[in-house]
Design an enzyme around this catalytic site. Structure first.
Site, PDB file in Angstrom:
ATOM      1  N   PRO A   9       0.791  -1.224   0.000  1.00  0.00           N
ATOM      2  CA  PRO A   9       0.000   0.000   0.000  1.00  0.00           C
ATOM      3  C   PRO A   9       0.826   1.279   0.000  1.00  0.00           C
ATOM      4  CG  PRO A   9      -0.181  -1.124   2.120  1.00  0.00           C
ATOM      5  CD  PRO A   9       0.552  -2.041   1.194  1.00  0.00           C
ATOM      6  N   ASN A  10       0.284   2.230  -0.730  1.00  0.00           N
ATOM      7  CA  ASN A  10       0.771   3.600  -0.816  1.00  0.00           C
ATOM      8  C   ASN A  10       2.035   3.784  -1.644  1.00  0.00           C
ATOM      9  OD1 ASN A  10      -1.342   4.774   0.790  1.00  0.00           O
ATOM     10  ND2 ASN A  10      -0.375   3.782   2.535  1.00  0.00           N
ATOM     11  N   ARG A  17       3.916  11.207  -1.610  1.00  0.00           N
ATOM     12  CA  ARG A  17       3.765  10.856  -0.202  1.00  0.00           C
ATOM     13  C   ARG A  17       5.095  11.004   0.551  1.00  0.00           C
ATOM     14  NH1 ARG A  17       4.256   5.145   2.119  1.00  0.00           N
ATOM     15  NH2 ARG A  17       3.586   5.456   4.255  1.00  0.00           N
ATOM     16  N   TYR A  22      10.513   9.055   1.565  1.00  0.00           N
ATOM     17  CA  TYR A  22      10.500   8.107   0.450  1.00  0.00           C
ATOM     18  C   TYR A  22      11.116   8.646  -0.836  1.00  0.00           C
ATOM     19  CZ  TYR A  22       7.393   5.762   3.664  1.00  0.00           C
ATOM     20  OH  TYR A  22       6.873   5.172   4.782  1.00  0.00           O
ATOM     21  N   ASN A  73       8.010  -5.661  -1.026  1.00  0.00           N
ATOM     22  CA  ASN A  73       7.934  -4.517  -0.127  1.00  0.00           C
ATOM     23  C   ASN A  73       6.479  -4.462   0.327  1.00  0.00           C
ATOM     24  OD1 ASN A  73       7.711  -2.092   1.189  1.00  0.00           O
ATOM     25  ND2 ASN A  73       8.886  -0.931  -0.322  1.00  0.00           N
ATOM     26  N   ALA A  76       3.113  -1.001   4.713  1.00  0.00           N
ATOM     27  CA  ALA A  76       2.488  -1.027   6.041  1.00  0.00           C
ATOM     28  C   ALA A  76       2.063  -2.430   6.469  1.00  0.00           C
ATOM     29  CB  ALA A  76       1.291  -0.087   6.077  1.00  0.00           C
ATOM     30  N   GLU A  97      12.923  -9.227   1.312  1.00  0.00           N
ATOM     31  CA  GLU A  97      12.147  -8.086   1.783  1.00  0.00           C
ATOM     32  C   GLU A  97      12.909  -6.792   1.505  1.00  0.00           C
ATOM     33  OE1 GLU A  97      10.189  -6.482   5.982  1.00  0.00           O
ATOM     34  OE2 GLU A  97      11.617  -8.131   6.022  1.00  0.00           O
ATOM     35  N   HIS A  99      12.600  -2.351   1.808  1.00  0.00           N
ATOM     36  CA  HIS A  99      11.917  -1.127   2.252  1.00  0.00           C
ATOM     37  C   HIS A  99      12.742   0.064   1.800  1.00  0.00           C
ATOM     38  CE1 HIS A  99       8.972  -3.227   4.672  1.00  0.00           C
ATOM     39  NE2 HIS A  99       9.956  -4.011   5.057  1.00  0.00           N
ATOM     40  N   ARG A 106      12.883   4.021  12.498  1.00  0.00           N
ATOM     41  CA  ARG A 106      11.642   4.794  12.592  1.00  0.00           C
ATOM     42  C   ARG A 106      10.863   4.376  13.835  1.00  0.00           C
ATOM     43  NH1 ARG A 106       8.849   4.836   6.931  1.00  0.00           N
ATOM     44  NH2 ARG A 106       7.531   6.317   8.037  1.00  0.00           N
TER      45      ARG A 106
END
Length: 153
Positions: A9-10, A17, A22, A73, A76, A97, A99, A106
């Site tokens: 998502p996103n 965003r 990002y 990825n 969320a 994985e 990111h 974070r």
């Protein structure tokens, strides 16, 4: 080698965003970067993005018998989705994985990765280059580690 790249998502809002986290490049830029790199390194990629957890699970399940590895990825859903974890375990393909941001630096809740429990490698905080390192990792795995990963950015 056939690699499925699954984005959560996103990510479709890259460049809009939170660019301070990002970056300013778009999702189309990410897709082009991945496609160009894979082609230059002899890999075939199919890229998928969804904001829906079920669609991501479906995409992972559809990799069975069609792909040699997965770059994921989960965004969320990394921190919440046992369903994605179960799908990755069910297909039992080598998975990496990725990111864009350094999730470990974070918020505390971002330090838990359900999807990562089914992945053999993880690249975080390297922006688009994390995807390229993931492709290198999968290529090296399929050649018995004989390939020297070329993404040293």
């Amino acid at each position: 080698m056939k690699i499925k790249v699954v984005n959560g998502p996103n990510l479709n809002l890259l460049g809009v965003r939170e660019p301070e986290i990002y970056g300013k490049k778009s999702y189309a830029d990410l897709e082009k970067t991945i496609r160009d790199y894979a082609a230059a390194h002899g890999a075939e990629v199919e890229i998928f993005q969804s904001n829906g957890e079920g669609e991501i699970v479906d995409a992972i399940q559809q990799c069975l018998g069609r792909f040699d590895g997965i770059v994921i990825n989960p965004a969320a859903y990394t921190h919440t989705s046992v369903a994605i974890l179960d799908a990755l375990r069910a297909v039992a393909l080598p998975a990496v994985e990725v990111h864009l941001s350094d999730v470990d630096a974070r918020e505390n809740f971002r330090r838990v990765s359900y999807a990562g429990m089914a992945c053999e490698a993880r690249f975080t905080g390297q922006g688009f280059d994390g995807y390229l390192r993931a492709i290198d990792w999968l290529l090296a795995k399929t050649t018995g580690g004989k390939l020297t990963p070329s993404c040293g950015r």
